[in-house]
Motif scaffolding. Sequence first.
Motif, PDB file in Angstrom:
ATOM      1  N   SER A   1       0.831  -1.209   0.000  1.00 55.18           N
ATOM      2  CA  SER A   1       0.000   0.000   0.000  1.00 55.18           C
ATOM      3  C   SER A   1       0.861   1.253   0.000  1.00 55.18           C
ATOM      4  CB  SER A   1      -0.930   0.008   1.217  1.00 55.18           C
ATOM      5  OG  SER A   1      -1.923  -0.985   1.105  1.00 55.18           O
ATOM      6  N   ALA A   2       1.986   1.201   0.711  1.00 52.09           N
ATOM      7  CA  ALA A   2       2.888   2.353   0.751  1.00 52.09           C
ATOM      8  C   ALA A   2       3.462   2.665  -0.622  1.00 52.09           C
ATOM      9  CB  ALA A   2       4.010   2.123   1.754  1.00 52.09           C
ATOM     10  N   VAL A   3       3.656   1.643  -1.457  1.00 53.49           N
ATOM     11  CA  VAL A   3       4.130   1.895  -2.823  1.00 53.49           C
ATOM     12  C   VAL A   3       3.190   2.860  -3.538  1.00 53.49           C
ATOM     13  CG1 VAL A   3       4.469   0.843  -5.100  1.00 53.49           C
ATOM     14  CG2 VAL A   3       5.413  -0.260  -3.070  1.00 53.49           C
ATOM     15  N   THR A   4       1.881   2.599  -3.424  1.00 49.21           N
ATOM     16  CA  THR A   4       0.895   3.472  -4.058  1.00 49.21           C
ATOM     17  C   THR A   4       0.878   4.856  -3.413  1.00 49.21           C
ATOM     18  OG1 THR A   4      -0.512   1.572  -4.594  1.00 49.21           O
ATOM     19  CG2 THR A   4      -1.555   3.747  -4.589  1.00 49.21           C
ATOM     20  N   LEU A   5       0.813   4.886  -2.085  1.00 47.44           N
ATOM     21  CA  LEU A   5       0.655   6.160  -1.383  1.00 47.44           C
ATOM     22  C   LEU A   5       1.882   7.051  -1.533  1.00 47.44           C
ATOM     23  CD1 LEU A   5      -1.025   4.777   1.863  1.00 47.44           C
ATOM     24  CD2 LEU A   5      -2.136   5.767  -0.152  1.00 47.44           C
ATOM     25  N   LEU A   6       3.078   6.464  -1.438  1.00 45.07           N
ATOM     26  CA  LEU A   6       4.293   7.257  -1.602  1.00 45.07           C
ATOM     27  C   LEU A   6       4.456   7.744  -3.036  1.00 45.07           C
ATOM     28  CD1 LEU A   6       6.780   5.146   0.550  1.00 45.07           C
ATOM     29  CD2 LEU A   6       5.781   7.363   1.146  1.00 45.07           C
ATOM     30  N   ALA A   7       4.073   6.899  -4.001  1.00 46.84           N
ATOM     31  CA  ALA A   7       4.164   7.325  -5.404  1.00 46.84           C
ATOM     32  C   ALA A   7       3.278   8.538  -5.647  1.00 46.84           C
ATOM     33  CB  ALA A   7       3.769   6.173  -6.327  1.00 46.84           C
ATOM     34  N   GLN A   8       2.102   8.551  -5.021  1.00 45.24           N
ATOM     35  CA  GLN A   8       1.216   9.705  -5.156  1.00 45.24           C
ATOM     36  C   GLN A   8       1.783  10.936  -4.454  1.00 45.24           C
ATOM     37  OE1 GLN A   8      -2.197   7.845  -3.336  1.00 45.24           O
ATOM     38  NE2 GLN A   8      -3.218   7.511  -5.292  1.00 45.24           N
ATOM     39  N   ALA A   9       2.284  10.731  -3.244  1.00 46.64           N
ATOM     40  CA  ALA A   9       2.688  11.864  -2.409  1.00 46.64           C
ATOM     41  C   ALA A   9       3.995  12.500  -2.854  1.00 46.64           C
ATOM     42  CB  ALA A   9       2.805  11.409  -0.953  1.00 46.64           C
ATOM     43  N   LEU A  10       4.908  11.703  -3.407  1.00 48.05           N
ATOM     44  CA  LEU A  10       6.265  12.191  -3.635  1.00 48.05           C
ATOM     45  C   LEU A  10       6.597  12.445  -5.107  1.00 48.05           C
ATOM     46  CD1 LEU A  10       8.092   9.973  -0.994  1.00 48.05           C
ATOM     47  CD2 LEU A  10       7.196  12.305  -0.748  1.00 48.05           C
ATOM     48  N   ALA A  11       5.633  12.225  -5.999  1.00 48.30           N
ATOM     49  CA  ALA A  11       5.839  12.592  -7.400  1.00 48.30           C
ATOM     50  C   ALA A  11       5.893  14.128  -7.504  1.00 48.30           C
ATOM     51  CB  ALA A  11       4.692  12.045  -8.246  1.00 48.30           C
TER      52      ALA A  11
END
Length: 272
Positions: A184-194
């Motif tokens: 889940s962190a893969v998705t959330l971090l990809a959204q937050a840190l792009a």
Amino acid sequence: MPSPDALVVAPGGCTPAHGVVLVTGAAQRLGRAIALDLAAHGWRVAVHYRNSAEEALKTVADCDRLTLGSAAFSADLDDEAAARMLLPRVAATMGPVEAVVHSAALFEHDDAASFSYAAMERHLRTNCGAAIILAQALAAQLAARAEAGEADAHGVLVPLLDQKLWNPNPDFLSYTLSKAALESAVTLLAQALAPRLRVVGVAPGLTLTSPWLSDEKFAALHRLSPLGRSSTPEDVAHAVRFALTNRALTGTTLLVDGGQHLMRFERDFSMM
């Protein structure tokens, strides 16, 4: 023995073609295979380890025979302060970090009957929390480089997951929960840190044997997949390298398992 943060250089390495990549858990097993593959393709590798200093320094020496400029760094990723300091230590020694591969993992057995808060917390800290802390640190470094005028300050985090998330069984409950949180962190971090930081998971199948498996049983289980073979360390390392270099990938996971996630297993491989 050299200091854990000392650069260990061996003669014969090539000039780096890429920047610095931090590989956690790189002293042994799959992390070591990933480190060596990246060094063979021009990356300068920061070899993280917890207790295996001798093995880490051997990995550093072997990496330097391929591309000069590796170093070893000790840190207990269960300790938040140590996890937060790891990437700044690497940058202070080796220069800006372009990528992090989170291969280090805690893998202890529990199930629904033996589950405890303590077991869950231990797995979450090392397997998931450390990846998020490293992503924070890498994103902060990239932002600072951008503010300093570096136009192409981009990076990538590649956490290792597990095919069993797509083919669940109740063994190793706390481990599985921690990897599910990491997915889940893969998705959330990809959204937050792009857009500066990409996040790409790599999920191996049965790749290396364990104390729970005989060589014969490992070989039989490795063949148990639609393709007749699961992943090898080289397969996983190749997928990690692809994730690092393909700038169109983020917020997704590459399953590298010979199709084992398509099958139904009632137990974890080590329990079969």
